[in-house]
Write an enzyme that holds these catalytic residues in place. Structure first.
Site, PDB file in Angstrom:
ATOM      1  N   HIS A  14       0.855  -1.198   0.000  1.00 43.96           N
ATOM      2  CA  HIS A  14       0.000   0.000   0.000  1.00 43.96           C
ATOM      3  C   HIS A  14       0.885   1.239   0.000  1.00 43.96           C
ATOM      4  O   HIS A  14       1.331   1.713   1.039  1.00 43.96           O
ATOM      5  CB  HIS A  14      -0.914  -0.036   1.244  1.00 43.96           C
ATOM      6  CG  HIS A  14      -1.920   1.073   1.300  1.00 43.96           C
ATOM      7  ND1 HIS A  14      -3.084   0.983   2.048  1.00 43.96           N
ATOM      8  CD2 HIS A  14      -1.954   2.305   0.736  1.00 43.96           C
ATOM      9  CE1 HIS A  14      -3.774   2.103   1.932  1.00 43.96           C
ATOM     10  NE2 HIS A  14      -3.103   2.934   1.151  1.00 43.96           N
ATOM     11  N   HIS A  16       1.108   4.877  -2.479  1.00 45.73           N
ATOM     12  CA  HIS A  16       0.695   5.684  -3.644  1.00 45.73           C
ATOM     13  C   HIS A  16       1.959   6.324  -4.177  1.00 45.73           C
ATOM     14  O   HIS A  16       2.614   7.092  -3.454  1.00 45.73           O
ATOM     15  CB  HIS A  16      -0.302   6.762  -3.213  1.00 45.73           C
ATOM     16  CG  HIS A  16      -1.523   6.189  -2.555  1.00 45.73           C
ATOM     17  ND1 HIS A  16      -2.698   5.988  -3.229  1.00 45.73           N
ATOM     18  CD2 HIS A  16      -1.737   5.751  -1.288  1.00 45.73           C
ATOM     19  CE1 HIS A  16      -3.591   5.459  -2.403  1.00 45.73           C
ATOM     20  NE2 HIS A  16      -3.034   5.307  -1.218  1.00 45.73           N
ATOM     21  N   HIS A 194      -9.684   1.077  -0.997  1.00 48.97           N
ATOM     22  CA  HIS A 194      -9.585   1.733   0.301  1.00 48.97           C
ATOM     23  C   HIS A 194     -10.978   1.688   0.933  1.00 48.97           C
ATOM     24  O   HIS A 194     -11.968   2.093   0.288  1.00 48.97           O
ATOM     25  CB  HIS A 194      -9.182   3.200   0.137  1.00 48.97           C
ATOM     26  CG  HIS A 194      -7.730   3.420  -0.154  1.00 48.97           C
ATOM     27  ND1 HIS A 194      -7.074   2.813  -1.182  1.00 48.97           N
ATOM     28  CD2 HIS A 194      -6.811   4.207   0.475  1.00 48.97           C
ATOM     29  CE1 HIS A 194      -5.807   3.209  -1.185  1.00 48.97           C
ATOM     30  NE2 HIS A 194      -5.612   4.055  -0.195  1.00 48.97           N
ATOM     31  N   GLU A 197     -11.024   3.493   6.279  1.00 50.57           N
ATOM     32  CA  GLU A 197      -9.924   4.351   6.768  1.00 50.57           C
ATOM     33  C   GLU A 197     -10.577   5.373   7.689  1.00 50.57           C
ATOM     34  O   GLU A 197     -10.313   5.407   8.887  1.00 50.57           O
ATOM     35  CB  GLU A 197      -9.220   5.026   5.588  1.00 50.57           C
ATOM     36  CG  GLU A 197      -8.094   5.971   6.003  1.00 50.57           C
ATOM     37  CD  GLU A 197      -7.451   6.706   4.814  1.00 50.57           C
ATOM     38  OE1 GLU A 197      -8.030   6.719   3.719  1.00 50.57           O
ATOM     39  OE2 GLU A 197      -6.348   7.297   5.014  1.00 50.57           O
ATOM     40  N   ASP A 275       1.763   4.032   2.703  1.00 48.92           N
ATOM     41  CA  ASP A 275       0.714   4.893   2.153  1.00 48.92           C
ATOM     42  C   ASP A 275       1.285   6.042   1.310  1.00 48.92           C
ATOM     43  O   ASP A 275       1.337   5.933   0.094  1.00 48.92           O
ATOM     44  CB  ASP A 275      -0.198   5.426   3.262  1.00 48.92           C
ATOM     45  CG  ASP A 275      -1.626   5.706   2.795  1.00 48.92           C
ATOM     46  OD1 ASP A 275      -1.949   5.377   1.643  1.00 48.92           O
ATOM     47  OD2 ASP A 275      -2.424   6.245   3.597  1.00 48.92           O
ATOM     48  N   ASP A 276       1.675   7.138   1.961  1.00 46.78           N
ATOM     49  CA  ASP A 276       2.228   8.318   1.262  1.00 46.78           C
ATOM     50  C   ASP A 276       3.455   8.782   2.043  1.00 46.78           C
ATOM     51  O   ASP A 276       3.404   9.799   2.747  1.00 46.78           O
ATOM     52  CB  ASP A 276       1.174   9.430   1.200  1.00 46.78           C
ATOM     53  CG  ASP A 276      -0.067   8.989   0.465  1.00 46.78           C
ATOM     54  OD1 ASP A 276      -0.043   8.954  -0.780  1.00 46.78           O
ATOM     55  OD2 ASP A 276      -1.062   8.653   1.130  1.00 46.78           O
TER      56      ASP A 276
HETATM   57  N1  HPA Z   1      -6.633   7.485   1.484  1.00 47.71           N
HETATM   58  C1  HPA Z   1      -7.343   7.769   0.399  1.00 47.71           C
HETATM   59  N2  HPA Z   1      -6.792   8.224  -0.711  1.00 47.71           N
HETATM   60  C2  HPA Z   1      -5.469   8.373  -0.752  1.00 47.71           C
HETATM   61  C3  HPA Z   1      -4.694   8.100   0.339  1.00 47.71           C
HETATM   62  C4  HPA Z   1      -5.307   7.617   1.516  1.00 47.71           C
HETATM   63  O1  HPA Z   1      -4.692   7.335   2.556  1.00 47.71           O
HETATM   64  N3  HPA Z   1      -3.423   8.382  -0.021  1.00 47.71           N
HETATM   65  C5  HPA Z   1      -3.443   8.802  -1.301  1.00 47.71           C
HETATM   66  N4  HPA Z   1      -4.689   8.801  -1.755  1.00 47.71           N
HETATM   67 ZN    ZN Z   2      -3.792   4.797   0.610  1.00 49.41          ZN
END
Ligand code: HPA
Ligand code: ZN
Length: 334
Positions: A14, A16, A194, A197, A275-276
């Protein structure tokens, strides 16, 4: 004894790729492309990374992606991430990208996917890191736009293993994309989404029942629905959890309050991911280190998280077997 995270062979599921764009590279690409950023310096960018929820992050994240114009830009971003993977002992990574963030700015789909894919091929040959690519639809945009994006992707199907769903969760339930995901599966793509979250457990149920996903990205809100947790355990549906992201976006106030250990203890197939990483303060290694410390995870828990990631990967059994051997070697030398 503290588990040795540094040498742990890792699998990331996971990430991006646009979320791996570090401020330094953002500035370099802005200069290369003659784009004016709304920040005076790299430090000012980092100071802007204070988020109160998912949307407050997404606004800044989409703005940052505007520096990406050419295939070389996408290549450079992806290559920088792969070098970080190498430093973190990542053996295999499954990467999300958001084509609509770029095609809606006039960047051709081909430019995006060719730049990313070339870097992934070089990562395999030069760094020995295997990878898969997952196309994400932006859920705040329409189902029709997602369908058009899927059609743009069909000539590149060999580059893609799966489709996913990301961006603003609240108010954009998985059911909105049922027809797109039906079509994607008919075209041979695996599916992920997703869900849970920030959104409710119901969105996780929809992702499973309506989108027939193989994994849930995040999924931490399942905890509010014990019957759903039972189902995730029974069906061994993987959750790609991102601990540092969840704290940065205020899903949990502190890492010590994260439910990862609880879910793992219940038998859920939980994995650790970044994630990011450029926005949330750490790549996968840092996610493992910080979570291990905050939740006092022992060697067995770290091992189980790693077994889960291998099981959850979109790889054939021979490739999984090799990763498992690597992991066993780690377990027996520590
Ligand atoms: N959630 C939803 N969209 C996203 C995320 C996330 O954590 N990171 C990049 N796009
Ligand atoms: Zn994500």
């Amino acid at each position: 004894m503290t588990p040795n995270i540094e040498t742990l062979p890792k699998v990331e599921l996971h990430i991006h790729i646009e979320g791996s764009l570090e401020p330094e590279l953002m500035f370099a690409l802005a200069e290369r492309n003659g784009i004016q950023l709304p920040y005076a310096s790299v430090e000012e960018v980092r100071q802007a990374y204070q988020f109160s929820n998912l949307q407050s992050f997404l606004d800044i994240y989409y703005a940052g992606a505007c520096v990406l114009l050419t295939a070389q830009d996408f290549y450079d971003m992806t290559w920088a991430y792969l070098l970080r993977c190498q430093a973190d002992q990542v053996r295999h990574t499954e990467i999300f990208f958001d084509p609509q963030t770029h095609t809606d700015r006039g960047v051709p789909f081909a430019t995006v996917i060719e730049g990313i894919s070339q870097a992934l091929r070089d990562g395999e040959t030069q760094l020995g890191i295997s990878s898969r690519l997952i196309l994400c639809f932006l859920r705040h945009l329409s189902a029709e736009a997602a369908m058009q994006t899927l059609e743009q992707a069909l000539p590149y199907r060999d580059h893609l293993i799966a489709v996913g769903l990301d961006s603003s969760e609240t108010g954009h339930p998985p059911e909105k994309f049922q027809a797109v995901f039906d079509r994607a599966r008919a075209e041979g793509f695996l599916t992920v989404a997703h869900a849970g979250e920030e959104g409710p457990p119901e969105y996780i149920r929809q992702a499973l029942d309506l989108l027939q996903v193989k994994r849930i990205d995040h999924g931490v809100q399942c905890i509010h629905d014990p019957a759903l947790v039972d189902r995730l355990v029974a069906e061994q549906i993987p959750l790609t959890v991102c601990p540092l992201s969840n704290v940065k976006l205020c899903v949990f106030d502190r890492l010590e309050q994260h439910n990862l250990k609880q879910l793992l203890g219940r038998g859920v197939c939980v994995t650790v991911n970044s994630d990011d990483p450029a926005y949330f303060g750490g790549y996968i290694g840092e996610n493992f280190r910080a979570t291990q410390q905050a939740l006092n995870l022992d060697q067995e828990a770290i091992y189980q998280l790693s077994v889960n990631a291998i099981n959850a990967a979109f790889l054939d059994s021979a490739a999984k077997h090799k990763l498992q051997q690597d992991l066993e070697a780690w377990r027996h030398t520590h």
